[in-house]
Design a protein around this motif. Structure first.
Motif, PDB file in Angstrom:
ATOM      1  N   VAL A 104      77.254  71.594  36.597  1.00 44.02           N
ATOM      2  CA  VAL A 104      76.417  72.773  36.350  1.00 44.02           C
ATOM      3  C   VAL A 104      76.648  73.837  37.419  1.00 44.02           C
ATOM      4  N   LEU A 105      76.606  73.446  38.680  1.00 40.82           N
ATOM      5  CA  LEU A 105      76.746  74.435  39.755  1.00 40.82           C
ATOM      6  C   LEU A 105      78.132  75.071  39.766  1.00 40.82           C
ATOM      7  N   SER A 106      79.138  74.306  39.415  1.00 46.06           N
ATOM      8  CA  SER A 106      80.498  74.852  39.440  1.00 46.06           C
ATOM      9  C   SER A 106      80.795  75.730  38.227  1.00 46.06           C
ATOM     10  N   SER A 107      80.002  75.634  37.169  1.00 48.61           N
ATOM     11  CA  SER A 107      80.266  76.419  35.963  1.00 48.61           C
ATOM     12  C   SER A 107      79.252  77.539  35.728  1.00 48.61           C
ATOM     13  N   ALA A 108      78.279  77.678  36.614  1.00 47.76           N
ATOM     14  CA  ALA A 108      77.246  78.698  36.418  1.00 47.76           C
ATOM     15  C   ALA A 108      77.867  80.096  36.404  1.00 47.76           C
ATOM     16  N   PRO A 109      77.537  80.928  35.407  1.00 45.73           N
ATOM     17  CA  PRO A 109      78.115  82.270  35.327  1.00 45.73           C
ATOM     18  C   PRO A 109      77.593  83.213  36.401  1.00 45.73           C
ATOM     19  N   SER A 110      76.479  82.879  37.033  1.00 46.52           N
ATOM     20  CA  SER A 110      75.953  83.646  38.157  1.00 46.52           C
ATOM     21  C   SER A 110      75.171  82.689  39.045  1.00 46.52           C
ATOM     22  N   ARG A 111      74.863  83.145  40.250  1.00 49.29           N
ATOM     23  CA  ARG A 111      74.252  82.260  41.236  1.00 49.29           C
ATOM     24  C   ARG A 111      72.728  82.332  41.235  1.00 49.29           C
ATOM     25  N   ASP A 112      72.154  83.009  40.267  1.00 46.53           N
ATOM     26  CA  ASP A 112      70.708  83.110  40.188  1.00 46.53           C
ATOM     27  C   ASP A 112      70.150  82.059  39.240  1.00 46.53           C
ATOM     28  N   ALA A 113      68.823  82.054  39.078  1.00 45.19           N
ATOM     29  CA  ALA A 113      68.194  81.046  38.226  1.00 45.19           C
ATOM     30  C   ALA A 113      68.703  81.114  36.800  1.00 45.19           C
ATOM     31  N   ALA A 114      68.872  82.319  36.288  1.00 45.14           N
ATOM     32  CA  ALA A 114      69.336  82.466  34.906  1.00 45.14           C
ATOM     33  C   ALA A 114      70.725  81.876  34.728  1.00 45.14           C
ATOM     34  N   GLY A 115      71.598  82.087  35.708  1.00 48.78           N
ATOM     35  CA  GLY A 115      72.951  81.567  35.610  1.00 48.78           C
ATOM     36  C   GLY A 115      72.993  80.054  35.629  1.00 48.78           C
ATOM     37  N   LEU A 116      72.201  79.445  36.521  1.00 53.36           N
ATOM     38  CA  LEU A 116      72.169  77.988  36.577  1.00 53.36           C
ATOM     39  C   LEU A 116      71.559  77.407  35.308  1.00 53.36           C
ATOM     40  N   ALA A 117      70.480  78.005  34.833  1.00 49.41           N
ATOM     41  CA  ALA A 117      69.831  77.490  33.632  1.00 49.41           C
ATOM     42  C   ALA A 117      70.757  77.580  32.420  1.00 49.41           C
ATOM     43  N   ARG A 118      71.545  78.644  32.348  1.00 52.58           N
ATOM     44  CA  ARG A 118      72.503  78.768  31.247  1.00 52.58           C
ATOM     45  C   ARG A 118      73.547  77.670  31.317  1.00 52.58           C
ATOM     46  N   ALA A 119      74.049  77.395  32.514  1.00 53.41           N
ATOM     47  CA  ALA A 119      75.050  76.340  32.667  1.00 53.41           C
ATOM     48  C   ALA A 119      74.454  74.971  32.344  1.00 53.41           C
ATOM     49  N   ALA A 120      73.209  74.750  32.759  1.00 51.25           N
ATOM     50  CA  ALA A 120      72.556  73.471  32.467  1.00 51.25           C
ATOM     51  C   ALA A 120      72.352  73.296  30.967  1.00 51.25           C
ATOM     52  N   ALA A 121      71.947  74.364  30.296  1.00 54.76           N
ATOM     53  CA  ALA A 121      71.752  74.295  28.849  1.00 54.76           C
ATOM     54  C   ALA A 121      73.070  74.038  28.132  1.00 54.76           C
ATOM     55  N   ALA A 122      74.149  74.669  28.607  1.00 50.98           N
ATOM     56  CA  ALA A 122      75.465  74.448  28.003  1.00 50.98           C
ATOM     57  C   ALA A 122      75.915  73.003  28.203  1.00 50.98           C
ATOM     58  N   TYR A 123      75.630  72.450  29.370  1.00 49.38           N
ATOM     59  CA  TYR A 123      75.983  71.052  29.624  1.00 49.38           C
ATOM     60  C   TYR A 123      75.217  70.129  28.673  1.00 49.38           C
ATOM     61  N   PHE A 124      73.959  70.422  28.473  1.00 50.64           N
ATOM     62  CA  PHE A 124      73.144  69.628  27.550  1.00 50.64           C
ATOM     63  C   PHE A 124      73.677  69.725  26.127  1.00 50.64           C
ATOM     64  N   ASP A 125      74.098  70.914  25.725  1.00 48.52           N
ATOM     65  CA  ASP A 125      74.654  71.093  24.384  1.00 48.52           C
ATOM     66  C   ASP A 125      75.928  70.273  24.189  1.00 48.52           C
ATOM     67  N   LEU A 126      76.741  70.203  25.241  1.00 46.91           N
ATOM     68  CA  LEU A 126      78.005  69.462  25.157  1.00 46.91           C
ATOM     69  C   LEU A 126      77.809  67.955  25.298  1.00 46.91           C
ATOM     70  N   HIS A 127      76.740  67.557  26.001  1.00 45.94           N
ATOM     71  CA  HIS A 127      76.506  66.135  26.271  1.00 45.94           C
ATOM     72  C   HIS A 127      75.066  65.781  25.913  1.00 45.94           C
ATOM     73  N   PRO A 128      74.684  65.924  24.674  1.00 45.08           N
ATOM     74  CA  PRO A 128      73.271  65.719  24.313  1.00 45.08           C
ATOM     75  C   PRO A 128      72.758  64.314  24.581  1.00 45.08           C
ATOM     76  N   GLY A 129      73.635  63.344  24.587  1.00 46.34           N
ATOM     77  CA  GLY A 129      73.199  61.981  24.861  1.00 46.34           C
ATOM     78  C   GLY A 129      73.498  61.508  26.269  1.00 46.34           C
TER      79      GLY A 129
END
Length: 319
Positions: A104-129
């Motif tokens: 998540v931290l290495s793929s975040a599009p920005s270093r703010d909360a929104a950027g991290l949350a977007r990366a975390a959500a994308a990770y969840f979408d790719l790895h739902p289980g």
């Protein structure tokens, strides 16, 4: 603030760090026999020094520093302060980083909360289980302290928001909400009753699920929860160690040490399970229950020692 409450405020952070450092040398190892001595031995897979904490406490410190700066952890500003801390820590190439957190931290599009949350959500979408790791549950103590005087619902809301910075799976948010409210209750009232009471802050449809998980944790030893890299088994392993370790009649606060040793003997993700348990144990028994030797040994990123954790915890809780 009442001196006993102030002691428990400090204990929540010292418990986290000492549990982490105690378990660090045994990480990824098998369960240990009940009579096997446990100590802050260092070493392990990451070559740590005795008393050195891992990512569990380092990421906790990022949340703690944001709280100590006066941020409301439910706001974008507060969450961005936490995110900035995570990125500063990650930039330093730490020895130990969870796989999901690193992704998540290495793929975040920005270093703010929104950027991290977007990366975390994308990770969840790719790895739902496979995105319900324990990496957000380990850092809950500062959430409880930052919102110590707030309604438990507010504590739960903050816990979910901080969790979502790296772990978007709702199960992670639920675990963090439950544990943060339990820590808040322990610090304020000096009991473990908040664990069961915290179930009431969860979504109605999820309460029976978590109540059942707590029942299971109380019925089996920590080693039973073999997938403790998963947030559910990590919480169960921590609660099992706490509730199944007898409280000594003549020296009740020694329960902190005995339960942390039990958490480590459960094996596998020992540092994280013990850090999770330590936050609640320290919140219940206080810093005064932490052995002086542990307080002298424990240290880690960003060059902090026990007294720094106590100072920041006190400020965060406005003690």
């Amino acid at each position: 603030m009442d001196p006993a409450v102030a002691d428990r405020v400090a204990g929540a952070l010292l418990g986290t760090a000492c549990g982490d450092a105690l378990g660090a040398g045994y990480e990824f190892g098998p369960p240990l026999a009940d009579d096997m001595p446990v100590d802050m031995i260092g070493g392990g897979v990451f070559g740590l020094e005795p008393g050195e904490w891992t990512d569990d406490t380092s990421m906790t410190i990022c949340v703690l520093e944001a709280a100590a700066a006066g941020h409301d952890l439910r706001t974008e500003e507060g969450l961005t302060a936490v995110a900035a801390g995570f990125m500063r820590w990650f930039d330093g190439r730490p020895k130990d980083v969870g796989n999901q957190t690193a992704a998540v931290l290495s793929s975040a599009p920005s270093r703010d909360a929104a950027g991290l949350a977007r990366a975390a959500a994308a990770y969840f979408d790719l790895h739902p289980g496979g995105s319900a790791g324990n990496g957000s549950l380990m850092r809950t103590a500062p959430v409880a302290l930052a919102h110590l005087d707030d309604d438990p619902v507010a504590v739960a809301e903050a816990a979910v928001q901080v969790s979502r910075l790296t772990h978007a799976d709702p199960v992670c948010g639920e675990a963090c909400a439950l544990w943060s409210v339990a820590i808040q209750h322990a610090v304020r009232h000096g009991t473990f009753d908040g664990v069961r009471e915290a179930v009431s802050v969860l979504p109605v449809a999820r309460r029976s699920y978590w109540a059942g998980l707590l029942d299971e944790a109380e019925a089996y030893p920590p080693a039973h929860f073999v997938k403790n890299g998963w947030v559910v088994h990590a919480l169960q392993g921590a609660w099992s160690a706490i509730v199944r370790t007898p409280v000594p009649a003549e020296e009740p606060n020694r329960h902190l040490v005995l339960a942390l040793e039990a958490a480590v003997r459960g094996g596998r993700d020992t540092d994280t399970v013990a850090a999770i348990a330590g936050a609640l144990l320290g919140g219940r028994w206080g810093a005064s229950a932490v052995p002086e030797r542990w307080r002298e040994l424990v240290f880690g990123w960003p060059g902090y020692r026990a007294q720094d954790l106590v100072r920041l915890a006190t400020v965060a809780a406005k003690a």
